[in-house]
Design a protein around this motif. Structure first.
Motif, PDB file in Angstrom:
ATOM      1  N   ASN A 113      -4.139  10.161  -2.850  1.00 18.11           N
ATOM      2  CA  ASN A 113      -3.526  11.118  -3.769  1.00 18.11           C
ATOM      3  C   ASN A 113      -2.178  10.639  -4.305  1.00 18.11           C
ATOM      4  N   GLY A 114      -1.722   9.467  -3.875  1.00 26.06           N
ATOM      5  CA  GLY A 114      -0.458   8.936  -4.353  1.00 26.06           C
ATOM      6  C   GLY A 114       0.755   9.547  -3.674  1.00 26.06           C
ATOM      7  N   TYR A 156      -4.887  10.222   2.198  1.00 30.92           N
ATOM      8  CA  TYR A 156      -6.233   9.845   1.768  1.00 30.92           C
ATOM      9  C   TYR A 156      -7.166  10.956   2.228  1.00 30.92           C
ATOM     10  N   ALA A 157      -8.295  11.097   1.552  1.00 33.62           N
ATOM     11  CA  ALA A 157      -9.275  12.098   1.970  1.00 33.62           C
ATOM     12  C   ALA A 157     -10.680  11.601   1.666  1.00 33.62           C
ATOM     13  N   LEU A 184       0.833  -1.201   0.000  1.00 29.97           N
ATOM     14  CA  LEU A 184       0.000   0.000   0.000  1.00 29.97           C
ATOM     15  C   LEU A 184       0.870   1.254   0.000  1.00 29.97           C
ATOM     16  N   VAL A 185       1.909   1.259   0.828  1.00 25.35           N
ATOM     17  CA  VAL A 185       2.834   2.392   0.887  1.00 25.35           C
ATOM     18  C   VAL A 185       3.547   2.554  -0.449  1.00 25.35           C
ATOM     19  N   ASP A 186       3.977   1.440  -1.048  1.00 29.15           N
ATOM     20  CA  ASP A 186       4.649   1.506  -2.353  1.00 29.15           C
ATOM     21  C   ASP A 186       3.730   2.111  -3.410  1.00 29.15           C
ATOM     22  N   GLU A 187       2.458   1.734  -3.369  1.00 32.04           N
ATOM     23  CA  GLU A 187       1.508   2.199  -4.390  1.00 32.04           C
ATOM     24  C   GLU A 187       1.045   3.639  -4.150  1.00 32.04           C
ATOM     25  N   TYR A 188       0.798   4.008  -2.895  1.00 31.17           N
ATOM     26  CA  TYR A 188       0.183   5.301  -2.600  1.00 31.17           C
ATOM     27  C   TYR A 188       1.096   6.309  -1.915  1.00 31.17           C
ATOM     28  N   GLU A 211      -2.280  20.456  -7.118  1.00 33.86           N
ATOM     29  CA  GLU A 211      -2.420  19.065  -6.672  1.00 33.86           C
ATOM     30  C   GLU A 211      -3.492  18.955  -5.593  1.00 33.86           C
ATOM     31  N   ILE A 212      -3.542  19.937  -4.705  1.00 29.35           N
ATOM     32  CA  ILE A 212      -4.565  19.929  -3.659  1.00 29.35           C
ATOM     33  C   ILE A 212      -5.945  20.092  -4.275  1.00 29.35           C
TER      34      ILE A 212
END
Length: 188
Positions: A164-165, A169-170, A38-42, A144-145
């Motif tokens: 948001n990568g 997360y939001a 998950l950390v690698d992807e996001y 970006e925001i």
């Protein structure tokens, strides 16, 4: 004969315990691998204490209008959350990774701006939310925001948070009496 039964019973119990421990360690290892993926992807962000996140948020809020920082003196600890009052209808809470009742040690995981429906204005809520996103990853540009907020608003009806990568997360949550504009931090 009794001695053999006792020895066999002990061996059986030890085998059951060993198999159980192996299963638990396997599950923990799988969860750690899933989290690493998950950390690698996001992406991820650096660890920040509750105190630091709120201080940064307050500094960001002081630079704009409305100038309504989270009041340090109004902190309340409730059900593993740190609550801060901003206005009569707006509060902020922080959910730490682990709750120890020490804002100087607890790392912030989820930060939410809580708006009572009475007096709610979407424009104001989005303004606060963008400030909250900025303090959780200062490297994000305004563009970006804006893109992140737009995507999260579109995903609003989803049960999942929008990533948001770049380690955040939001989401927006609506209940009968309030809205929550949330930002979640992803740590390594």
């Amino acid at each position: 004969m009794k001695k053999k039964i006792i020895i066999i019973s002990i061996i059986v119990v030890l085998l059951i315990v060993a198999v159980g421990l192996a299963f638990i360690f396997s599950k923990v290892e799988n969860n750690q691998k899933e989290y690493a993926d998950l950390v690698d992807e996001y992406g991820s962000v650096e660890k920040e204490t509750v105190e630091n996140v709120i201080e940064k948020f307050n500094e960001e809020m002081k630079s704009g209008k409305p100038n309504t920082p989270a009041k340090d003196l109004s902190i309340d600890k409730d059900e593993g959350l740190y609550w801060y009052v901003m206005t009569e209808n707006i509060s902020c809470y922080v959910s730490p990774v682990e709750f120890t009742e020490d804002v100087k040690k607890d790392n912030a995981e989820l930060i939410s701006i809580y708006f009572d429906k009475e007096g709610y204005k979407e424009e104001t809520a989005v303004y606060y939310w963008k400030k909250l996103i900025k303090v959780n990853n200062a490297e994000l540009t305004d563009e970006e925001i804006d893109d992140f907020v737009e995507k999260a608003e579109k995903d609003r009806s989803s049960d999942q948070m929008t990533a948001n990568g770049k380690g955040l997360y939001a989401t927006i949550i609506e209940t009968d009496n309030h809205y929550e504009y949330q930002v979640k931090r992803l740590y390594k």
